[in-house]
Design a protein around this motif. Structure first.
Motif, PDB file in Angstrom:
ATOM      1  N   GLY A   1      12.819  37.582 -36.224  1.00 57.32           N
ATOM      2  CA  GLY A   1      11.424  37.641 -36.623  1.00 57.32           C
ATOM      3  C   GLY A   1      11.181  37.282 -38.071  1.00 57.32           C
ATOM      4  O   GLY A   1      10.030  36.975 -38.435  1.00 57.32           O
ATOM      5  N   ASN A   2      12.224  37.307 -38.901  1.00 62.45           N
ATOM      6  CA  ASN A   2      11.988  37.169 -40.340  1.00 62.45           C
ATOM      7  C   ASN A   2      12.831  36.119 -41.053  1.00 62.45           C
ATOM      8  O   ASN A   2      12.547  35.811 -42.210  1.00 62.45           O
ATOM      9  CB  ASN A   2      12.228  38.525 -41.018  1.00 62.45           C
ATOM     10  N   ALA A   3      13.872  35.569 -40.405  1.00 63.03           N
ATOM     11  CA  ALA A   3      14.739  34.613 -41.103  1.00 63.03           C
ATOM     12  C   ALA A   3      13.966  33.382 -41.561  1.00 63.03           C
ATOM     13  O   ALA A   3      14.087  32.944 -42.711  1.00 63.03           O
ATOM     14  CB  ALA A   3      15.913  34.207 -40.212  1.00 63.03           C
ATOM     15  N   SER A   4      13.144  32.798 -40.666  1.00 62.82           N
ATOM     16  CA  SER A   4      12.363  31.622 -41.050  1.00 62.82           C
ATOM     17  C   SER A   4      11.399  31.956 -42.188  1.00 62.82           C
ATOM     18  O   SER A   4      11.207  31.174 -43.126  1.00 62.82           O
ATOM     19  CB  SER A   4      11.585  31.086 -39.845  1.00 62.82           C
ATOM     20  N   ARG A   5      10.800  33.126 -42.097  1.00 58.48           N
ATOM     21  CA  ARG A   5       9.861  33.568 -43.125  1.00 58.48           C
ATOM     22  C   ARG A   5      10.575  33.751 -44.467  1.00 58.48           C
ATOM     23  O   ARG A   5      10.088  33.331 -45.516  1.00 58.48           O
ATOM     24  CB  ARG A   5       9.241  34.873 -42.651  1.00 58.48           C
ATOM     25  N   ILE A   6      11.756  34.392 -44.444  1.00 58.67           N
ATOM     26  CA  ILE A   6      12.519  34.609 -45.675  1.00 58.67           C
ATOM     27  C   ILE A   6      12.925  33.277 -46.293  1.00 58.67           C
ATOM     28  O   ILE A   6      12.775  33.062 -47.511  1.00 58.67           O
ATOM     29  CB  ILE A   6      13.766  35.472 -45.381  1.00 58.67           C
ATOM     30  N   LEU A   7      13.431  32.376 -45.463  1.00 53.02           N
ATOM     31  CA  LEU A   7      13.853  31.071 -45.971  1.00 53.02           C
ATOM     32  C   LEU A   7      12.666  30.286 -46.525  1.00 53.02           C
ATOM     33  O   LEU A   7      12.783  29.590 -47.545  1.00 53.02           O
ATOM     34  CB  LEU A   7      14.543  30.277 -44.862  1.00 53.02           C
ATOM     35  N   ALA A   8      11.499  30.408 -45.858  1.00 51.24           N
ATOM     36  CA  ALA A   8      10.291  29.750 -46.371  1.00 51.24           C
ATOM     37  C   ALA A   8       9.875  30.363 -47.705  1.00 51.24           C
ATOM     38  O   ALA A   8       9.458  29.652 -48.633  1.00 51.24           O
ATOM     39  CB  ALA A   8       9.165  29.855 -45.345  1.00 51.24           C
TER      40      ALA A   8
ATOM     41  N   CYS B   1      27.891  43.426 -40.927  1.00 50.72           N
ATOM     42  CA  CYS B   1      26.503  43.055 -40.640  1.00 50.72           C
ATOM     43  C   CYS B   1      25.538  43.894 -41.468  1.00 50.72           C
ATOM     44  O   CYS B   1      24.518  43.388 -41.955  1.00 50.72           O
ATOM     45  CB  CYS B   1      26.209  43.220 -39.152  1.00 50.72           C
ATOM     46  N   ALA B   2      25.835  45.180 -41.632  1.00 50.22           N
ATOM     47  CA  ALA B   2      24.971  46.041 -42.440  1.00 50.22           C
ATOM     48  C   ALA B   2      24.889  45.540 -43.884  1.00 50.22           C
ATOM     49  O   ALA B   2      23.820  45.558 -44.501  1.00 50.22           O
ATOM     50  CB  ALA B   2      25.494  47.478 -42.400  1.00 50.22           C
ATOM     51  N   ILE B   3      26.021  45.074 -44.408  1.00 50.92           N
ATOM     52  CA  ILE B   3      26.018  44.510 -45.768  1.00 50.92           C
ATOM     53  C   ILE B   3      25.141  43.265 -45.809  1.00 50.92           C
ATOM     54  O   ILE B   3      24.344  43.073 -46.737  1.00 50.92           O
ATOM     55  CB  ILE B   3      27.452  44.182 -46.213  1.00 50.92           C
TER      56      ILE B   3
ATOM     57  N   VAL C   1      21.414  44.122 -45.861  1.00 52.72           N
ATOM     58  CA  VAL C   1      20.948  44.574 -47.174  1.00 52.72           C
ATOM     59  C   VAL C   1      20.805  43.398 -48.136  1.00 52.72           C
ATOM     60  O   VAL C   1      19.841  43.322 -48.925  1.00 52.72           O
ATOM     61  CB  VAL C   1      21.918  45.630 -47.750  1.00 52.72           C
ATOM     62  N   MET C   2      21.731  42.436 -48.068  1.00 49.72           N
ATOM     63  CA  MET C   2      21.774  41.370 -49.068  1.00 49.72           C
ATOM     64  C   MET C   2      20.838  40.194 -48.767  1.00 49.72           C
ATOM     65  O   MET C   2      20.326  39.565 -49.698  1.00 49.72           O
ATOM     66  CB  MET C   2      23.203  40.851 -49.204  1.00 49.72           C
ATOM     67  N   LEU C   3      20.597  39.856 -47.478  1.00 52.99           N
ATOM     68  CA  LEU C   3      19.807  38.662 -47.165  1.00 52.99           C
ATOM     69  C   LEU C   3      18.424  38.664 -47.815  1.00 52.99           C
ATOM     70  O   LEU C   3      18.068  37.699 -48.507  1.00 52.99           O
ATOM     71  CB  LEU C   3      19.692  38.487 -45.650  1.00 52.99           C
ATOM     72  N   PRO C   4      17.607  39.706 -47.657  1.00 53.06           N
ATOM     73  CA  PRO C   4      16.278  39.664 -48.291  1.00 53.06           C
ATOM     74  C   PRO C   4      16.331  39.819 -49.805  1.00 53.06           C
ATOM     75  O   PRO C   4      15.319  39.608 -50.487  1.00 53.06           O
ATOM     76  CB  PRO C   4      15.547  40.848 -47.634  1.00 53.06           C
ATOM     77  N   ASN C   5      17.498  40.179 -50.337  1.00 55.90           N
ATOM     78  CA  ASN C   5      17.662  40.315 -51.784  1.00 55.90           C
ATOM     79  C   ASN C   5      18.423  39.138 -52.389  1.00 55.90           C
ATOM     80  O   ASN C   5      18.965  39.250 -53.491  1.00 55.90           O
ATOM     81  CB  ASN C   5      18.401  41.624 -52.101  1.00 55.90           C
ATOM     82  N   ALA C   6      18.464  38.022 -51.657  1.00 55.21           N
ATOM     83  CA  ALA C   6      19.206  36.858 -52.141  1.00 55.21           C
ATOM     84  C   ALA C   6      18.678  36.356 -53.477  1.00 55.21           C
ATOM     85  O   ALA C   6      19.439  35.875 -54.316  1.00 55.21           O
ATOM     86  CB  ALA C   6      19.156  35.731 -51.102  1.00 55.21           C
ATOM     87  N   ALA C   7      17.370  36.474 -53.694  1.00 56.87           N
ATOM     88  CA  ALA C   7      16.794  36.000 -54.961  1.00 56.87           C
ATOM     89  C   ALA C   7      17.324  36.818 -56.130  1.00 56.87           C
ATOM     90  O   ALA C   7      17.653  36.271 -57.193  1.00 56.87           O
ATOM     91  CB  ALA C   7      15.270  36.074 -54.914  1.00 56.87           C
ATOM     92  N   SER C   8      17.432  38.126 -55.949  1.00 58.97           N
ATOM     93  CA  SER C   8      17.966  38.986 -57.013  1.00 58.97           C
ATOM     94  C   SER C   8      19.433  38.689 -57.258  1.00 58.97           C
ATOM     95  O   SER C   8      19.898  38.629 -58.401  1.00 58.97           O
ATOM     96  CB  SER C   8      17.787  40.459 -56.631  1.00 58.97           C
ATOM     97  N   ALA C   9      20.190  38.481 -56.171  1.00 54.22           N
ATOM     98  CA  ALA C   9      21.605  38.135 -56.308  1.00 54.22           C
ATOM     99  C   ALA C   9      21.763  36.796 -57.002  1.00 54.22           C
ATOM    100  O   ALA C   9      22.700  36.588 -57.799  1.00 54.22           O
ATOM    101  CB  ALA C   9      22.273  38.099 -54.936  1.00 54.22           C
TER     102      ALA C   9
ATOM    103  N   LEU D   1      21.066  28.658 -51.056  1.00 51.19           N
ATOM    104  CA  LEU D   1      22.491  28.707 -50.746  1.00 51.19           C
ATOM    105  C   LEU D   1      22.950  30.144 -50.554  1.00 51.19           C
ATOM    106  O   LEU D   1      23.678  30.461 -49.607  1.00 51.19           O
ATOM    107  CB  LEU D   1      23.293  28.047 -51.876  1.00 51.19           C
ATOM    108  N   MET D   2      22.507  31.040 -51.441  1.00 47.65           N
ATOM    109  CA  MET D   2      22.875  32.447 -51.313  1.00 47.65           C
ATOM    110  C   MET D   2      22.318  33.035 -50.022  1.00 47.65           C
ATOM    111  O   MET D   2      22.991  33.805 -49.321  1.00 47.65           O
ATOM    112  CB  MET D   2      22.356  33.233 -52.524  1.00 47.65           C
ATOM    113  N   ALA D   3      21.069  32.674 -49.684  1.00 52.15           N
ATOM    114  CA  ALA D   3      20.455  33.181 -48.460  1.00 52.15           C
ATOM    115  C   ALA D   3      21.237  32.734 -47.234  1.00 52.15           C
ATOM    116  O   ALA D   3      21.466  33.520 -46.302  1.00 52.15           O
ATOM    117  CB  ALA D   3      19.004  32.715 -48.365  1.00 52.15           C
ATOM    118  N   VAL D   4      21.655  31.481 -47.237  1.00 51.20           N
ATOM    119  CA  VAL D   4      22.432  30.958 -46.103  1.00 51.20           C
ATOM    120  C   VAL D   4      23.785  31.659 -46.006  1.00 51.20           C
ATOM    121  O   VAL D   4      24.271  31.947 -44.904  1.00 51.20           O
ATOM    122  CB  VAL D   4      22.603  29.431 -46.230  1.00 51.20           C
ATOM    123  N   ILE D   5      24.415  31.956 -47.151  1.00 55.48           N
ATOM    124  CA  ILE D   5      25.697  32.672 -47.146  1.00 55.48           C
ATOM    125  C   ILE D   5      25.532  34.052 -46.522  1.00 55.48           C
ATOM    126  O   ILE D   5      26.318  34.479 -45.663  1.00 55.48           O
ATOM    127  CB  ILE D   5      26.263  32.772 -48.573  1.00 55.48           C
ATOM    128  N   PHE D   6      24.481  34.767 -46.932  1.00 56.32           N
ATOM    129  CA  PHE D   6      24.251  36.106 -46.373  1.00 56.32           C
ATOM    130  C   PHE D   6      23.850  36.024 -44.904  1.00 56.32           C
ATOM    131  O   PHE D   6      24.204  36.897 -44.104  1.00 56.32           O
ATOM    132  CB  PHE D   6      23.190  36.844 -47.187  1.00 56.32           C
TER     133      PHE D   6
END
Length: 467
Positions: A40-47, A99-101, A104-112, A122-127
């Motif tokens: 439900g949210n991967a496309s939205r996060i990547l956008a 998966c739990a890690i 936590v990290m995917l929506p925070n890829a910008a901070s990472a 690139l970070m988002a795709v890695i997570f």
């Protein structure tokens, strides 16, 4: 769980109670909650991170590619694992933690990204890859566990219970960002970042995943090698050296029923991938009238919330259809049940084009709920009779090929087709997905043989599989 004592005489696996089946499947609730959050949210996060609509399907390739690699390997390893924790449970635990890690990290890829001075996409795709690989590590053993623990006549109810738990997890995961918005959590994403409601939803998903997996681990005892031997005619356990190259031999020797079901899976999952990737963009442009280039406005994020709500709806309907699958299949047959369900799903996707008022899109989700319930249960219930016990894990992993290959093909070509052929109007490609699901229904009726049509043929194929 009580298990029979090993003897040298052939034994039949005992029936398990509904409570025992629920216990061994509970981890699927957490897995599917994670999957629902991702869908439900991967496309939205990547956008939010700057991806264009024609690039979305390329980023989504991470999921099927990791599944293609991971699931047969994990299945092969599980078939040859006998640890104090069990045969399949070690993989549940490892997959859940990783998966739990990722959650936590995917929506925070910008901070990472700011901390590591890296590219945010690139970070988002890695997570995302980390999440997908881990979900696959945890998911495949649950399918094999049904084959391990249940007598074959309980297969339909076993996979139906999994479908019910999958539906509950997916409803929660899909709707959670919208629920948090109603509680006052912001759903607006600052440029280059993800909205707070999505971030907190992913945190909750990570916690539920760990708890549900641990519940299955502590409440379910797997059969020992000696007990499996007693189910195979009392033959003593022989621990042969297994190689990963055996996976290719097993693929070559796959039963014909699996290959035919694979064709059905191809069209079904091509359609599902289309829906998961492009629904947010389809709603934003076709129903909200937004430009395809608008990926940050409050209206776009409202379309993202609606996507999650609709995905939660079809999963909610799937729960009720899952209860009905066993009696329907007993009455009209497994293949007929699956064909009708796929037809309903195809019509549901196509109807999204014609239903312009978003308040009535729940009607489209009814058909998709029926299809989703059947896709998660019927192919496996039809498959389980045609594969040998000793190869349950690897063949469940190989069967996943027919799920991920259509997603990879769609991922490569879907974005360019939406951009070049349909002028970035993703709703037209949703219709293509609906047509594919209708084709899957036709293939089911024409090519798949019912369980009562080929029992001898299936038995002969099982005997010919090389152990």
């Amino acid at each position: 769980m009580n298990t029979p004592h090993s003897t040298l005489s052939r034994k039949i696996k005992p029936n398990l109670s509904i409570a025992q089946i629920i216990n061994m499947s509970m981890g699927f609730l957490g897995i599917q909650m994670a999957f629902g959050l991702q869908n439900g949210n991967a496309s939205r996060i990547l956008a939010n991170f700057g991806a264009d609509v024609h690039e979305l399907s390329w980023f989504w390739l991470v999921a099927p590619v990791t599944g293609l690699i991971v699931q047969p390997i994990i299945g092969h390893m599980g078939d040859n694992t006998w640890s104090p924790l069990g045969r399949r449970k070690p993989y549940f635990l490892i997959g859940a933690v990783l998966c739990a890690i990722g959650l936590v990290m995917l929506p925070n890829a910008a901070s990472a990204t700011q901390m590591l001075a890296a590219n945010v996409l690139l970070m988002a795709v890695i997570f995302l890859a980390m999440m997908d690989a881990s979900i696959n590590v945890a998911m495949e053993p649950f399918r094999a566990l049904v084959g391990d623990m249940l007598p074959k006549h309980q297969a339909t109810i076993g996979f139906s219970v999994q479908t019910i738990l999958i539906g509950i997890g997916a409803v929660i995961g899909s709707d959670l960002p919208g629920w948090l918005t109603k509680l006052g959590v912001s759903n607006e994403a600052p440029k280059g970042f993800v909205a707070d409601n999505v971030i907190y939803a992913f945190y909750i998903g990570a916690a539920v995943l760990i708890v549900s997996i641990l519940y299955t681990i502590f409440t379910t005892k797997e059969y020992s090698p000696e007990e499996f031997a007693s189910f195979e005619g009392g033959k003593p356990v022989v621990k042969n050296e297994s190689k990963f190259s055996d996976i290719f031999k097993d693929f070559k020797n796959a039963p014909s029923q699996m290959k035919k079901l694979g064709i059905v899976q191809f069209f079904s999952w091509f359609a599902l991938f289309t829906m998961w990737v492009f629904t947010t963009s389809a709603l934003a442009t076709h129903h909200f009238g937004l430009s395809p280039d608008d990926t940050h406005s409050a209206e776009f994020n409202k379309a993202g919330d609606l996507t999650g709500s609709l995905f939660g709806s079809y999963n909610f309907y799937a729960i009720f259809f899952a209860f009905a699958l066993t009696p329907i299949a007993k009455f009209i047959g497994k293949k007929q049940t699956h064909a009708i369900a796929l037809a309903c799903g195809g019509l549901g996707l196509i109807s999204m084009y014609f239903i312009k008022d978003v308040h009535y899109l729940w009607i489209s989700m009814i058909g998709l709920g029926f299809a989703w319930a059947s896709i998660l249960a019927m192919p496996y219930a039809m498959l389980i009779d045609s594969i040998p016990q000793k190869k349950m894990g690897v063949y469940m992993g190989i069967f996943n090929f027919f799920i991920v290959i259509p997603q990879i093909i769609n991922g490569i070509f879907g974005g360019p087709i939406v951009s070049s052929v349909f002028g970035k109007q993703a709703i037209d490609y949703i219709v293509v997905g609906g047509i594919c699901m209708l084709i899957g229904a036709v293939v089911t009726m024409i090519f798949i043989k019912s369980e009562d049509e080929t029992p001898k043929e299936i038995e002969e194929e099982i005997k010919q599989v090389h152990f």
